[in-house]
Design a protein around this motif. Structure first.
Motif, mmCIF file in Angstrom:
data_model
loop_
_atom_site.group_PDB
_atom_site.id
_atom_site.type_symbol
_atom_site.label_atom_id
_atom_site.label_comp_id
_atom_site.label_asym_id
_atom_site.label_seq_id
_atom_site.Cartn_x
_atom_site.Cartn_y
_atom_site.Cartn_z
ATOM 1 N N ARG A 414 2.182 3.713 10.721
ATOM 2 C CA ARG A 414 1.206 2.655 10.459
ATOM 3 C C ARG A 414 0.058 2.701 11.475
ATOM 4 N N GLN A 440 0.289 -0.658 2.568
ATOM 5 C CA GLN A 440 0.888 -1.859 1.994
ATOM 6 C C GLN A 440 2.345 -1.595 1.595
ATOM 7 N N ASN A 443 4.341 -1.568 4.762
ATOM 8 C CA ASN A 443 4.524 -2.940 5.246
ATOM 9 C C ASN A 443 5.591 -3.669 4.454
ATOM 10 N N GLU A 447 9.090 -5.118 5.916
ATOM 11 C CA GLU A 447 9.450 -6.533 5.764
ATOM 12 C C GLU A 447 10.871 -6.685 5.256
#
Length: 614
Positions: A414, A440, A443, A447
């Motif tokens: 990232r 995205q 991410n 998460e």
């Protein structure tokens, strides 16, 4: 006249008595009048006669000619180790009761794997009571409910009896003969049952534990281990003579055909598990085909046992023993290649294989019969299950470490992507869009992988939302207040602009560490709410307690003395808004958040570096 006739011994009779004295000397009746808490081994008291034709009857062995052919051992041993033989064997035991009271003793054949056991015990009326039992016969033929073969001997006062046993087996023949008192045998049975139950408890626990792991992780290796434990426990149940009196394809479950078949299936399951655990197809590509061939042989062996067990039982023992050494060799080879699982395999399966080898060597007559060689496989299996529990825990720990490493790699990716986007924004707009989409996705994965904030190491927003919902419901249930504090780093944007993002990240990390160290009750939760905002949740805490905690936190951050040239205070400070509510069931948890957030805005409006209550 009759007395004189009795004294007239013919020379031939005298010569016969002299020739047979050494044989009959062992037939002196064994006096069992004195009770004992320990079993009496009968290897030096029972005569043995080989029946190679397997055609002798009780009337034949009771004759004077046959009585002279019984042999007696001079040195004591644990059992009669007769090896792999097609002959039947007769045992003669002369017992006597010199006491004044009748008594009962129990004759025990302490080996449930003998195919045929026939007992001939005097019935007190000049005849013999007969029992026909054995591993290859239904268990209903037993004289006494025990996993071994037990026969009661009822001895009147001042009486003598001659007991006969006939044994025959399709596998290695070991005959441990013992004499017990009824009370001593019942005590031994209780201890023996506890030992068997303890093993089965371990087996069931490991089976259910690994089955749940398989359901949770969908890892085929755990299913292979469950299969191995299930078949191993079944094989040992049959070996110990404790299987139900059912029939499988015409064979009783306790028969030696089913026992040898269960051992073969156990070894095939063990080999399958070993191949998966040690990854032999990758580490030992030349050896792995041989392991697959062994597995196929063991899967086919029950068909061979069903038709020719007496002919192949000795070969089967040798093959089983060689397989044990093959598996140890594979474990050593993988350990030399620094395969982590191989160390656990050698420790756990080494004990199992050692126990199985001791049982096999006992069956071949190379080791004596004792508690370790009779139950070696069961003892080794118990230790193997316990050690593999540590192996499975280590496997889960390795998986967790790999997960953390994957997270670190994703975070590094990232950062690299963000740096690339900043340098190439104008020239590579199309690549920016593609990389943004990829970012995205990364991410989203991050998460789902963790509830921990990657920068600060404390809980993230998602974790906070889950705990807030749970504590809000608990507060309603117990009727206690729930306190929430929202804090913000004062003038943080100007700090970032002045000192740079790396310094800003370091600032947030130090504040997070201070927050975690200050709000340290086990029931409290600290989290990064977003950007430079943090929160802490304090169950069972009223406004005064929350205010005290927040004030303590403001002072702790101030004590860090982090320089901030763009702040009127000259150092990094925080503003805190707190709220404490009781859940009356009519307000959502967001009401508490809104009140704390409103208090934070008041704290900022009134000069910052302070605490306001909502």
């Amino acid at each position: 006249m009759n007395a004189r006739r009795r004294l007239r011994f013919s020379p031939w009779l005298l010569l016969s008595l002299l020739l047979c004295w050494s044989t009959w000397a062992g037939a002196v009746p064994l006096d069992v009048a004195q009770p004992s808490e320990q079993p009496l081994s009968l290897t030096t008291h029972a005569g043995i006669l080989e029946d190679a034709s397997r055609a002798l009857q009780l009337s034949d062995v009771r004759s004077a000619e046959m009585a002279a052919r019984f042999r007696y051992q001079e040195s004591p041993s644990a059992s009669f180790a007769l090896g792999f033989t097609r002959s039947a064997y007769w045992f003669r035991l002369d017992v006597g009761n010199s006491g004044d009271q009748p008594l009962t003793r129990l004759l025990v054949v302490d080996n449930p794997r003998i195919s045929l056991v026939d007992a001939y015990v005097p019935d007190g009326q000049g005849g013999y009571r007969t029992w026909f039992t054995g591993a290859d016969r239904p268990q209903t033929g037993k004289a006494y409910a025990n996993r071994n073969f037990v026969f009661p001997l009822h001895l009147p006062a001042h009486a003598q009896q001659v007991v006969y046993l006939r044994v025959e087996s399709s596998i290695g023949l070991h005959v441990p003969l013992q004499l017990w008192t009824a009370d001593a045998l019942r005590g031994y049975e209780r201890e023996d049952d506890m030992a068997r139950a303890g093993y089965m408890g371990i087996a069931v626990a490991m089976l259910l534990f690994n089955l749940m792991l398989f359901i949770a992780l969908r890892d085929r290796l755990y299913l292979l281990y469950v299969t191995f434990v299930l078949i191993t426990a079944s094989a040992l149940t049959i070996k110990n003579g404790m299987a139900p009196d059912w029939k499988l394809l015409g064979q009783t479950l306790n028969s030696n055909v089913v026992y040898y078949s269960a051992v073969s299936l156990t070894l095939s399951a063990m080999l399958l598990f070993m191949r998966g655990m040690l990854q032999t197809a990758r580490l030992l590509p030349r050896v792995d085909p041989g392991l697959r061939a062994l597995i196929a042989l063991y899967l086919l062996s029950p068909l061979i046992y069903a038709f020719a067990l007496p002919q192949v039982s000795r070969v089967a023992i040798v093959v089983n023993l060689l397989t044990a050494f093959v598996m140890l060799g594979v474990g050593v080879a993988c350990a030399l290649k620094r395969q982590r699982s191989a160390y656990f395999f050698l420790a756990a399966f080494g004990l199992l294989i050692l126990g199985g080898a001791s049982t096999s060597l006992r069956a071949m007559g190379l080791l004596p019969t004792n508690a370790f060689t009779v139950d070696g496989l069961q003892l080794g299996s118990s230790l193997e299950m316990l050690l593999l529990a540590f192996a499975l825990a280590d496997r889960i720990n390795v998986m967790r470490q790999e997960k953390l490493q994957a997270q670190a790699r994703l975070l590094q990716t990232r950062e690299q992507l963000v740096d690339t986007l900043q340098r190439s924004e104008r020239e590579l707009e199309q690549r920016v869009a593609a990389r943004t989409e990829e970012l995205q996705v990364l991410n989203s994965r991050l998460e789902t992988l963790s509830l921990t904030d990657a920068l600060t190491g404390i809980a993230n927003r998602r974790h906070f939302d889950e705990v807030l919902d749970k504590e809000w419901k608990r507060a309603q249930r117990v009727g206690e207040p729930l306190a929430l504090a929202v804090l913000d780093v004062d003038w943080f944007k100007t700090y970032n602009d002045h000192y740079g993002h790396p310094a800003g990240d370091s600032c947030l990390q130090q504040i997070a560490q201070t927050l975690a160290a200050t709000i340290s009750r086990s029931t409290d939760l600290v989290a990064r709410y977003g950007g430079e905002e943090f929160v802490f949740l304090a169950p069972s805490t009223g406004p005064d307690g929350a205010h005290s905690m927040a004030e303590k936190l403001v002072r702790a951050v101030e004590a860090l003395a982090l320089p901030h040239e763009r702040s009127p205070l000259g150092h990094v400070s925080i503003s805190v808004g707190i709220a404490s509510m009781r859940n009356d069931g009519n307000s959502p948890a967001q009401t508490l958040v809104q009140r704390a957030d409103a208090a934070l805005y008041r704290a900022k409006a009134q000069g910052r570096n302070r605490v306001e209550c909502g």
